[in-house]
Design a protein around this motif. Structure first.
Motif, PDB file in Angstrom:
ATOM      1  N   TRP A 175      29.173 -19.582 -36.862  1.00 28.14           N
ATOM      2  CA  TRP A 175      28.802 -18.885 -38.117  1.00 28.14           C
ATOM      3  C   TRP A 175      27.576 -17.895 -37.937  1.00 28.14           C
ATOM      4  O   TRP A 175      26.575 -18.395 -37.305  1.00 28.14           O
ATOM      5  CB  TRP A 175      28.581 -19.851 -39.128  1.00 28.14           C
ATOM      6  N   ASP A 176      27.718 -16.928 -38.382  1.00 24.56           N
ATOM      7  CA  ASP A 176      26.532 -15.736 -38.160  1.00 24.56           C
ATOM      8  C   ASP A 176      25.991 -15.537 -39.802  1.00 24.56           C
ATOM      9  O   ASP A 176      26.783 -15.265 -40.795  1.00 24.56           O
ATOM     10  CB  ASP A 176      27.355 -14.323 -37.483  1.00 24.56           C
ATOM     11  N   ASN A 177      24.640 -15.622 -39.743  1.00 21.12           N
ATOM     12  CA  ASN A 177      24.157 -15.636 -41.273  1.00 21.12           C
ATOM     13  C   ASN A 177      24.183 -13.978 -41.780  1.00 21.12           C
ATOM     14  O   ASN A 177      23.557 -13.826 -42.700  1.00 21.12           O
ATOM     15  CB  ASN A 177      22.945 -16.297 -41.321  1.00 21.12           C
ATOM     16  N   GLY A 178      24.430 -13.381 -40.875  1.00 20.70           N
ATOM     17  CA  GLY A 178      24.202 -11.693 -40.985  1.00 20.70           C
ATOM     18  C   GLY A 178      22.793 -11.280 -41.221  1.00 20.70           C
ATOM     19  O   GLY A 178      22.552  -9.962 -41.241  1.00 20.70           O
ATOM     20  N   HIS A 179      21.757 -12.022 -40.723  1.00 17.26           N
ATOM     21  CA  HIS A 179      20.544 -11.710 -40.731  1.00 17.26           C
ATOM     22  C   HIS A 179      19.834 -12.131 -39.184  1.00 17.26           C
ATOM     23  O   HIS A 179      18.476 -12.409 -39.112  1.00 17.26           O
ATOM     24  CB  HIS A 179      19.483 -12.513 -41.745  1.00 17.26           C
ATOM     25  N   GLY A 180      20.624 -12.087 -38.324  1.00 22.25           N
ATOM     26  CA  GLY A 180      20.083 -12.274 -36.922  1.00 22.25           C
ATOM     27  C   GLY A 180      20.013 -13.733 -36.433  1.00 22.25           C
ATOM     28  O   GLY A 180      19.969 -13.929 -35.251  1.00 22.25           O
ATOM     29  N   LEU A 181      20.596 -14.629 -37.381  1.00 18.17           N
ATOM     30  CA  LEU A 181      20.761 -16.121 -36.581  1.00 18.17           C
ATOM     31  C   LEU A 181      22.168 -16.286 -36.517  1.00 18.17           C
ATOM     32  O   LEU A 181      22.933 -16.260 -37.435  1.00 18.17           O
ATOM     33  CB  LEU A 181      20.099 -17.159 -37.657  1.00 18.17           C
ATOM     34  N   ASP A 199      24.403 -28.833 -31.960  1.00 14.99           N
ATOM     35  CA  ASP A 199      24.020 -27.714 -32.846  1.00 14.99           C
ATOM     36  C   ASP A 199      22.802 -26.728 -31.859  1.00 14.99           C
ATOM     37  O   ASP A 199      22.067 -27.152 -31.171  1.00 14.99           O
ATOM     38  CB  ASP A 199      23.198 -27.903 -33.986  1.00 14.99           C
ATOM     39  N   SER A 200      23.448 -25.319 -31.873  1.00 17.15           N
ATOM     40  CA  SER A 200      22.395 -24.481 -31.115  1.00 17.15           C
ATOM     41  C   SER A 200      22.365 -23.288 -32.220  1.00 17.15           C
ATOM     42  O   SER A 200      23.349 -22.873 -32.978  1.00 17.15           O
ATOM     43  CB  SER A 200      22.889 -23.979 -29.984  1.00 17.15           C
ATOM     44  N   VAL A 201      21.110 -22.595 -32.296  1.00 15.99           N
ATOM     45  CA  VAL A 201      20.867 -21.579 -32.846  1.00 15.99           C
ATOM     46  C   VAL A 201      20.140 -20.346 -31.908  1.00 15.99           C
ATOM     47  O   VAL A 201      19.471 -20.496 -31.084  1.00 15.99           O
ATOM     48  CB  VAL A 201      20.005 -21.687 -33.832  1.00 15.99           C
ATOM     49  N   GLN A 202      20.870 -19.301 -32.041  1.00 20.56           N
ATOM     50  CA  GLN A 202      20.335 -18.012 -31.249  1.00 20.56           C
ATOM     51  C   GLN A 202      19.717 -16.915 -32.182  1.00 20.56           C
ATOM     52  O   GLN A 202      20.406 -16.620 -33.313  1.00 20.56           O
ATOM     53  CB  GLN A 202      21.400 -17.168 -30.445  1.00 20.56           C
ATOM     54  N   ASN A 203      18.649 -16.466 -32.144  1.00 21.30           N
ATOM     55  CA  ASN A 203      17.775 -15.814 -33.104  1.00 21.30           C
ATOM     56  C   ASN A 203      17.733 -14.218 -32.331  1.00 21.30           C
ATOM     57  O   ASN A 203      16.951 -13.780 -31.676  1.00 21.30           O
ATOM     58  CB  ASN A 203      16.206 -15.936 -33.204  1.00 21.30           C
ATOM     59  N   LYS A 204      18.682 -13.317 -33.007  1.00 18.64           N
ATOM     60  CA  LYS A 204      18.684 -12.040 -32.526  1.00 18.64           C
ATOM     61  C   LYS A 204      17.983 -10.979 -33.549  1.00 18.64           C
ATOM     62  O   LYS A 204      17.928  -9.763 -33.389  1.00 18.64           O
ATOM     63  CB  LYS A 204      20.332 -11.438 -32.488  1.00 18.64           C
ATOM     64  N   GLY A 205      17.286 -11.651 -34.482  1.00 22.96           N
ATOM     65  CA  GLY A 205      16.426 -10.929 -35.353  1.00 22.96           C
ATOM     66  C   GLY A 205      15.095 -10.577 -34.778  1.00 22.96           C
ATOM     67  O   GLY A 205      14.859 -10.792 -33.708  1.00 22.96           O
ATOM     68  N   ALA A 206      14.415  -9.903 -35.680  1.00 19.43           N
ATOM     69  CA  ALA A 206      13.141  -9.277 -35.685  1.00 19.43           C
ATOM     70  C   ALA A 206      11.884 -10.079 -35.512  1.00 19.43           C
ATOM     71  O   ALA A 206      10.734  -9.919 -34.931  1.00 19.43           O
ATOM     72  CB  ALA A 206      12.780  -7.876 -35.797  1.00 19.43           C
ATOM     73  N   ALA A 207      12.116 -11.233 -36.304  1.00 23.48           N
ATOM     74  CA  ALA A 207      11.054 -12.150 -36.690  1.00 23.48           C
ATOM     75  C   ALA A 207      11.238 -13.481 -35.876  1.00 23.48           C
ATOM     76  O   ALA A 207      12.514 -13.851 -36.151  1.00 23.48           O
ATOM     77  CB  ALA A 207      10.952 -12.283 -38.187  1.00 23.48           C
TER      78      ALA A 207
END
Length: 614
Positions: A175-181, A199-207
């Motif tokens: 699932w993509d939250n649409g804000h970089g996660l 469970d894993s999370v990738q942070n593609k956001g700027a913060a």
């Protein structure tokens, strides 16, 4: 003739016999109640030390709302939820709801509602909208003051890997939250009852982001028997967990009052969940990591939603591609002791076997179960295992029983001298008692020691009752003949002559009035046992002894058949043992005389007459 001393000894024996069923409360029940009160006080103290309900706490675990009252059938509720991933293993089947990635549909393949193998499978987890929803969620929560979108129970995940969840074939959701996660969840299952959720999370956001992993198990509504349970019952149903090497197990009734506060605790390693008599759903955090746990309840219409949850420490995820992951486990299935011990040893889950309610006599209950289970594996029948266990218990207690029987034999030998003392000091009770005590000292007799084996029976009896009542291994375990479930009362009834009359006994007839064959066998053996000794001279005491087997027969009618078989066989071995010891010590055995069979035995022992000459 003054029978004061003899009457006193008979009265002591009578009281100790009844102590098997009632005396335990005075010596064990009351201390256990105090221990339970201390346990609850410790829970309250822990609750004050760890106020998990504080609104400003970072990474707060969400409280799952109860939702609309149950109005759908199970199949309708499953269909209404949306797309699902099928679960199929050798032990369980069901499905995983993609909306929320929720575990809410699970059945146990090897366990049926009745001993009829065609009866429905046991249902463990159930969806919202059905009767008694019961489900498990995993997720992430934000740091305090942060409001970024995270997956919740309304999130529809996308299945990107796998088809049917089965051993060796995990499924992957995203699932993509649409804000970089971007959130990824891989779910695997073994061939028993253990699910692994990574469970894993990738942070593609700027913060950078800070998230807290959590897991929760929820049950909406609870069995009425569990809601009315108290410390005097033999079964725990409700919350259960292990934190800081201590069992934490508040009942449903702990939260029945309006405004009941959550019970919070912290630990490194452990587990928590909701348990029934034979099954449970338990969430298991990484065993080397600290967590904050909580048991709570909230209103859900006319009932309550019971929730157990834990929250792990913060995961700080760097911006521009940083990742974080966590691995949870979910046990959802039958509390088979060997299976729990397997997970305890292979996965390092501390004291997982304590999920079984071993009761106050745990140091005796657990070894008794292990021996019983070992014999079952040898013979393939729990009934035979019970018979052999009874022999082992008799052998272990034989030295004490032998010494006790010798004391009783000496008592019978010196009985004529006691009677002379009573006649000599008929008008002086003090001198009579002094003379009797001198006689005891001279002959080295301690009348109380003759009743010691009865005291030893108490913990063994109740421990075996616990084993047969709560362990799933005994559930629907058959014996020979009409006994198809050793954990349930004897199904036959004297009211229809044990099935000879062509009608079933109505369900509203109390079990203790519908006495089965094995309780009657037990009563007969106890009656025979009372006839080994001389009949009391006092007619009131004689009637009391005569009524005891009848009273015990009615009581045992409600007990598990396995326990009745144990006690019946124990009585038979006791009769043989007592006869042997009394005979060796030169004491007359009064059995045939008291059964009025003396003339029969004389006839059988008489030499055959020579044929007359014609």
């Amino acid at each position: 003739m003054n029978n004061t001393g003899n009457n006193r000894n008979i009265l002591i024996a009578t009281i100790l016999s009844f102590a098997i069923f009632a005396g335990w409360y005075l010596f064990i029940g009351e201390p256990a109640m105090k221990a339970e009160q201390a346990h609850q006080a410790a829970l309250v103290k822990a609750q004050k030390q760890h106020p998990a309900a504080a609104p400003a706490a970072p990474g707060t675990v969400p409280a799952v709302a109860g939702g609309a009252p149950a109005h759908l059938s199970r199949s309708q509720a499953l269909a209404e939820g949306g797309a699902r991933v099928r679960i199929d293993t050798p032990s369980v089947d069901g499905s995983l709801l993609l909306k929320g990635a929720r575990f809410d549909d699970l059945r146990l393949k090897h366990y049926r509602e009745t001993s009829d193998r065609k009866s429905p499978e046991i249902v463990l987890l159930a969806p919202k909208g059905a009767a008694y929803p019961y489900f498990v969620d995993f997720g992430w929560s934000n740091a305090a003051g942060v409001n970024q979108a995270l997956p919740d129970d309304a999130t529809v995940w996308t299945q990107v890997g796998g088809t049917t969840l089965s051993p060796g074939k995990p499924v992957t959701l995203r699932w993509d939250n649409g804000h970089g996660l971007i959130f990824t969840r891989q779910i695997a299952v073994d061939d028993q009852f253990m699910f692994t959720v990574t469970d894993s999370v990738q942070n593609k956001g700027a913060a950078a982001a800070t998230l807290y992993p959590f897991a929760l198990v929820v049950r909406i509504g609870a069995p009425q028997s569990a809601l009315s349970a108290s410390y005097m019952t033999t079964l725990h149903e409700g919350f259960v967990g292990l934190a800081s090497d201590s069992v934490v197990d508040p009942t449903y009734s702990k939260f029945k009052d309006e405004g009941a506060q959550p019970i919070a605790f912290s630990s490194t390693g452990g587990w928590l969940g909701i348990t029934d008599k034979y099954w449970m759903a338990t969430i298991i955090p990484p065993q080397g990591e600290a967590y904050d746990g909580k048991f709570s309840a909230s209103d859900a219409g006319s009932t309550k939603a019971y929730q157990g949850d834990y929250r792990l420490g913060a995961r700080n995820i760097a911006a521009g591609g940083g990742t974080a992951s966590v691995t949870h486990h979910l046990f959802a299935g039958a509390k088979v002791v060997d299976t729990l011990r397997h997970y305890e040893h292979t996965m390092g889950i501390t004291d997982f076997v304590m999920a079984v309610d071993w009761g106050w006599f745990r140091p005796i209950t657990q070894p008794l179960f292990w021996v019983l289970d070992y014999f079952y594996k040898l013979f393939g029948n729990f009934g035979l295992a019970i018979l052999l266990l009874t022999v082992c218990v008799k052998l272990v207690t034989f030295p004490i029983a032998n010494a006790s029987a010798k004391t009783m034999a000496k008592m019978k030998k010196i009985q004529p001298e006691q009677e002379k003392i009573k006649e000599r000091f008929a008008d002086d009770q003090v001198k009579q008692q002094q003379a009797v005590m001198e006689l005891y000292k001279r002959e080295k007799v301690n009348p109380i020691s003759g009743c010691l084996p009865q005291l030893l029976v108490i913990p063994v009896f109740f421990s075996l009752y616990k084993v047969m009542y709560v362990t799933i291994e005994m559930r629907q375990a058959p014996f020979w003949g009409w006994i198809h479930d050793l954990s349930a009362p004897d199904p036959t009834s004297i009211l229809n002559l044990f099935g000879l009359l062509p009608y079933h006994v109505p369900a509203f007839i109390p079990v203790f009035l519908s006495i089965g064959i094995w309780p009657i066998f037990m009563g007969m053996t106890q009656w025979v046992q009372t006839k080994l000794n001389p009949a009391p001279a006092d007619p009131i005491q004689a009637r009391m002894f005569g009524l005891m087997p009848i009273m015990f027969t009615f009581m045992f009618a409600t007990f598990p058949a396995g326990l009745v078989i144990y006690y019946t066989w124990n009585n038979i071995l006791g009769i043989a043992q007592q006869w042997f010891i009394m005979s060796r010590n030169g004491v007359e055995v009064h059995l045939f005389k008291n059964l009025r069979l003396e003339s029969v035995t004389k006839y059988l022992r008489a030499p055959a007459k020579a044929p007359e000459e014609t």
